[in-house]
Scaffold this active site. Structure first.
Site, short mmCIF file in Angstrom:
data_model
loop_
_atom_site.label_atom_id
_atom_site.label_comp_id
_atom_site.label_asym_id
_atom_site.label_seq_id
_atom_site.Cartn_x
_atom_site.Cartn_y
_atom_site.Cartn_z
N HIS A 1 34.78 44.49 36.04
CA HIS A 1 34.57 45.06 37.37
C HIS A 1 35.94 45.27 38.01
CE1 HIS A 1 33.13 46.03 41.29
NE2 HIS A 1 33.64 44.95 41.83
N ASP B 1 37.89 46.76 40.97
CA ASP B 1 37.88 47.29 42.33
C ASP B 1 38.95 48.36 42.50
OD1 ASP B 1 35.87 45.66 43.75
OD2 ASP B 1 37.18 44.00 43.23
N ASP C 1 28.48 45.04 42.79
CA ASP C 1 29.25 44.28 43.79
C ASP C 1 28.98 44.66 45.24
OD1 ASP C 1 31.03 42.28 44.53
OD2 ASP C 1 32.77 43.58 44.44
N HIS D 1 33.65 50.14 47.70
CA HIS D 1 32.98 49.11 48.49
C HIS D 1 33.94 48.08 49.09
CE1 HIS D 1 32.87 47.60 44.28
NE2 HIS D 1 33.17 46.45 44.85
#
Length: 1022
Positions: A75, A77, A199, A462
């Site tokens: 994951h 970001d 997430d 996000h």
């Protein structure tokens, strides 16, 4: 005559098209040799070309056994604790050890060592950067891995967007950008089958609707309310069919949705990254620390241990008993993991081998490398019925006092900048199409829309527009947006120069909201160009900083325009901090044609009055125009009522500012603090900033203003323009004082006589509206533990309360959080300044300052209020919200315009029907344009406008001839008539309704309520 862009059937096929000649005589026209990726449109590969990707690449499972799907993933970001660039390169590892380029390097190397291994990748923004740096040999190697299904893309957007604070148009744009790159690069095998939002902090119904219309077969996420999860575990309802629209005919917006068992982390004890502390599998029996038996035992315990339904068990345990099929999924990875992929894969290989060896001893567990799409395929093969979900997943709480509702408002200045950047990007893309090639390379240099597209795409992440990043990362997002603006400004200048025939330099004033514009402050003669990106005419108030006292203004037809000069308010003068010196503001109303501009000439009158009338230092009894009447309490200076004069409605209405004292964690119930993510006031009663307001009143032929001062850090202008059906509240908040060592969460609260019965309504990502009820969730019996934060919801563009007679709607100019805590009340959070981190990873308090505002950030914004009968309210608030989201672009030229200058232009042949919104007009390739048309009303929302409507594409644009058209899915990465999705059965037993009928012709496009249709047009500039 019909003209259709034909679909490619093989890589070397020729395309033919019928096209319309002026006398409508059809003839066959050879277009071009359509090679893979020439237009960036879907490549329809045959099974022989890609025999093993997608569902065909899945490893075999074993019937009668519990199949455990291990999904290796990372994951990444797109900015959070570090900037996007820092994350990609692995810079600033003192903040967080993370380097995406090394993750992709390492994963590809490890996938090549074992054909059984699988990996999924999500964030196209990072993959795009990495891909550009690879050699041809490496690119071919990666294509082979993709074609064999060993490397699979999921989600596929430029980023994994936030779902609470994003606007649907920006989400569609960023998904389109990411999916187009994958499509151009890898063809059919690069197309994701699964949406993957592991997430984001709560999940919006409109996102599910968009994913369904983009052709995804399923959707997986990790975060949902802890009470909701516990109930779903017991009921085995962690996988469901999400009916994500009340207007679109099923299954158009139906999306199979699954909740991942461990968030997006591996089960406890099974993390084998360099950032993990779990022991590796030690499988040499001659060594003292041999632990295979222990590892296998713990693993089997996690997935098969007996479940006691009387216990509230944490999600990582007992997976087999809380899901419906003999398939379970395990996410083997986490944030920025697999930088040394060998660590993961070496241990996963062993885990699979040793657990599966137990089958010879009677074990019924089968472990395999898998992907979310392979897991989804097995769920589909189970042929079960699934529970229906009709609402959304807001608000999200991870425990009793930890509601993630603060980020709905966090970083309000960035949220506003992102919103107006979206408006500017849509204008930039439209003018790129309308101007043709000269827009990109014209008299003002080389311009482009790509820079702003990428900056806006990154901003949807996000931890971007959500406001949940570190301060230096927020600054970087804003810098990227500003750089995108600069590139678009060149493009816009080129196009407006070409369309108008004027080579005069264009001036952009980006601080008009605080009355700063050097040109208008100094020039005695200038022009104002107003470009309207909507498909209908708009009337828009213009406020320009000036130092003169009287001006003459003429419109594009030479007609005089009424204008007024008023003094700059004390609040505006204070907030400018030396960035402008205008003492007055010039006010007038402009009219702009659809998808076009109108130009106004402004001249200083030498013999004007010595100064504009001074404001009166008292509250008026009332201000009104022909639509609205607003009364004030003469004692307090506050609003007291609002009336709609057309419908003869009146409601009592007061408005004031309050602040919640943010929890510092020193509380007997919980140590949770308010922070960037979490909103937690320490009491349920906010503190009023002032019971009275100091007042100044201005009234003239253009506008009536009541200027209110509540404190040195809170002021407001209540503004009613002559021709407006909405009352404007322009609020200014900050610097929020913290000298008392109290964090503050500032709200504007409206209290009315409307009997709302604990119900209010909010939009979902700017589109469909959802009902909210106080202390209630539609899918479980809520145990409310935070009466304020637990009743806050995201407001992306509007919210309202209503009863049988009256509906009060508030349109916002950015995403904000809000709630209806008392009947007849609607509160919206404006600004947050906090002193503690909320321990969700960002590692710093939300305490924004800047060089200009070192003592705390000042934020200014607008709320627009309308009062209508509920049956017709949408006819007012939908177009009103649309005007705020896509506001006109105002540019300036100095001096007098040349007589030959074209002062008015529309890119449309005619105004579109009120129900139709021109969502996307964007250059796709040299001769192709991407077009999206949207029906902007819900079913039964408007008696007049909630009806099907038809648009003729050939009669759409004034500067383009239509040569061919083909319909795409929403994300423009598949042909619409070739898009197939897995069918799912709901527990209700209902059957999907038949699909919509075809249009009468390819040019006649019909739209039903809430329908978005996407087209690729082959065009020729006129």
């Amino acid at each position: 005559m019909i003209g259709k862009i034909h679909k490619q059937m093989s890589h070397d096929s020729w395309l033919f098209s019928k096209m319309a000649t002026p006398d409508y005589t059809p003839f066959v026209f050879l277009l071009l040799l359509f090679q893979s990726g020439v237009w960036g449109v879907p490549v329809c590969q045959t099974p022989q070309e890609s025999p093993t990707c997608g569902y065909k690449s899945c490893h075999a499972t074993k019937p009668g056994m519990l199949n455990v799907h291990l999904v290796p993933h990372t994951h990444d970001d797109v900015g959070w604790l570090k900037t996007v660039d820092q994350y990609f390169y692995g810079d600033r590892n003192d903040i967080q050890h993370a380097g995406v380029q090394y993750i992709l390097d390492s994963v590809v190397d490890q996938l090549l060592k074992n054909p059984d291994r699988r990996f999924i990748y999500v964030e196209t923004a990072f993959f795009y950067r990495w891909w550009k740096q690879q050699t041809d040999d490496m690119q071919n190697t990666v294509k082979q891995l993709v074609n064999e299904g060993r490397l699979e893309f999921v989600n596929g957007g430029w980023c994994m967007s936030d779902e609470a604070t994003t606007h649907y148009s920006a989400v569609i744009d960023q998904m389109t950008m990411g999916l187009r790159f994958l499509n151009d690069t890898f063809g059919h095998c690069g197309r994701p089958r699964v949406a993957w939002h592991i997430d984001p902090f709560g999940h919006a119904r409109e996102h599910a609707s968009m994913f369904a219309q983009m052709g995804y077969d399923g959707f997986f996420f990790g975060r949902l309310d802890y009470q909701d999860r516990n109930r779903r575990m017991v009921a085995r309802e962690q996988e469901m069919l999400w009916r994500a629209s009340e207007s679109l005919t099923p299954p158009m917006a139906d999306l199979f949705t699954g909740i991942l068992p461990n968030g997006y982390n591996p089960p406890e004890g099974f993390c084998w990254d360099q950032s993990c502390d779990d022991p590796p599998i030690r499988d040499d029996p001659d060594l003292e620390d041999y632990n295979v038996d222990d590892v296998v035992t713990r693993f089997l315990h996690i997935i098969t241990h007996t479940l006691s339904l009387s216990l509230s068990l944490p999600p990582p345990l007992h997976q087999a008993l809380v899901y419906k099929t003999n398939h379970i999924i395990m996410t083997m990875g986490s944030d920025f993991q697999y930088e040394n992929a060998n660590l993961w894969y070496k241990n996963l290989d062993k885990l699979i081998r040793y657990v599966n060896q137990m089958q010879s001893n009677g074990s019924e567990v089968n472990v395999l490398y898998s992907t979310p799409s392979c897991y989804l395929q097995e769920l589909h093969r189970a042929n079960l019925t699934w529970p229906l979900k009709g609402d959304d997943f807001f608000p999200y709480a991870d425990s009793a006092h930890d509601f993630w509702t603060g980020y709905f408002t966090s970083r309000p200045a960035l949220k506003r900048y992102e919103r107006i950047s979206n408006s500017y990007l849509q204008t930039c893309k439209q003018l790129e199409v309308l101007g043709g090639p000269i827009s990109r390379k014209g008299p003002f240099g080389a311009g482009d829309s790509e820079t702003l597209k990428k900056a806006m795409a990154v901003a949807q992440h996000h931890d971007a527009v959500s406001g949940t990043e570190k301060q230096h990362v927020a600054n970087d997002y804003a810098r990227k947006l500003a750089n995108g603006w600069a590139h678009c400004q060149v493009l816009v200048s080129n196009t407006l120069s070409s369309l108008s025939g004027s080579s005069a330099p264009r001036v952009y004033c980006e601080h008009l909201n605080i009355s700063v514009c050097p040109l208008t402050e100094t020039s005695k003669k200038f022009s104002v160009n107003v470009y309207n990106p909507l498909a209908r005419p708009v009337s828009w108030p213009v406020r320009l900083p000036v130092n003169g006292t009287a001006y003459s203004i003429s419109d594009a037809k030479g007609k005089a325009v009424d204008s007024q000069v008023v003094p700059v308010s004390q609040a505006t003068a204070a907030v400018r901090r030396g960035r402008g010196y205008a003492v007055n503001e010039l006010l007038f109303q402009v009219q702009a044609p659809p998808l076009g501009y109108s130009t106004y000439s402004v001249s200083l009158l030498q013999n004007g009055p010595p100064s504009p009338p001074s404001p009166l230092p008292r509250a008026p009894t009332a201000v009104q125009n022909k639509f609205l009447r607003v009364t004030f309490d003469p004692e307090t200076g506050l609003l007291s009522s609002l009336s709609n004069l057309e419908t003869q409605q009146t409601v009592k209405l007061s408005q004031n500012f309050y602040w919640y004292n943010a929890s510092d964690g020193n509380n007997s119930e919980s140590i949770q603090m308010s922070g960037a993510y979490i909103f937690r006031p320490n009491t349920s009663t906010p503190f009023i900033i002032s019971k009275t307001a100091k007042i100044e009143t201005l009234q003239n032929s253009v506008v009536q203003e009541v200027r209110q001062w509540f404190s040195p850090w809170v002021s407001q202008v209540v503004r009613l323009y002559t021709d407006s059906r909405a009352l404007e509240l322009e609020w200014t908040v900050g610097p929020v004082p913290i000298g008392d060592d109290l964090g503050k969460e500032v709200i504007s609260r409206l209290d009315s006589s409307i009997n709302s019965s604990g119900v209010f309504y909010t939009d979902s990502n700017g589109r469909e509206v959802l009902q909210r009820r106080k202390d209630y969730r539609p899918t479980w019996n809520l145990r409310q533990s935070e009466p304020i934060a637990g009743n806050y919801y995201p407001i992306n563009s509007r919210a309202y309360i209503k009863d049988d007679k009256d509906q009060l709607t508030v349109v916002t100019d950015r995403s904000q959080g809000g709630g209806s805590i008392q009947d007849g009340s609607l509160e919206i959070m404006l600004h947050r300044r906090l002193l503690y981190d909320d321990v969700r990873g960002v590692g710093e308090p939300l305490n924004e300052t800047s060089d200009i505002y070192p003592e705390g950030l000042v934020v200014r914004g607008r709320h627009l209020l309308s009062l209508s009968p509920p049956a017709t309210a949408a006819d007012t608030h939908r177009p009103l919200a649309q005007e705020v989201v896509l506001q006109p672009l105002i540019t300036f030229t100095d001096g007098e315009l040349h007589p030959s200058t074209r002062l008015e232009f529309s890119g449309l042949q005619a105004v579109l029907p009120p129900a139709v919104h021109l969502l996307t007009v964007s250059q796709w390739d040299q001769d192709t344009v991407l077009l999206r048309l949207e029906h902007q009303y819900q079913a039964s929302e408007s008696k007049e406008h909630s009806q099907p409507v038809t648009v003729n594409l050939q009669k759409l644009f004034s500067t383009l001839d239509m040569l061919g058209v083909s319909e795409m899915n929403l994300s423009a990465n598949q042909w619409k008539d070739e898009m197939t999705r897995l069918d799912w059965k709901a527990e209700s037993g209902e059957k999907p309704l038949p699909k919509r009928g075809g249009d009468p012709s390819v040019w006649e496009v019909s739209l039903k309520p809430m329908e978005i249709r996407t087209f690729l047009l082959r065009v020729r500039q006129r």
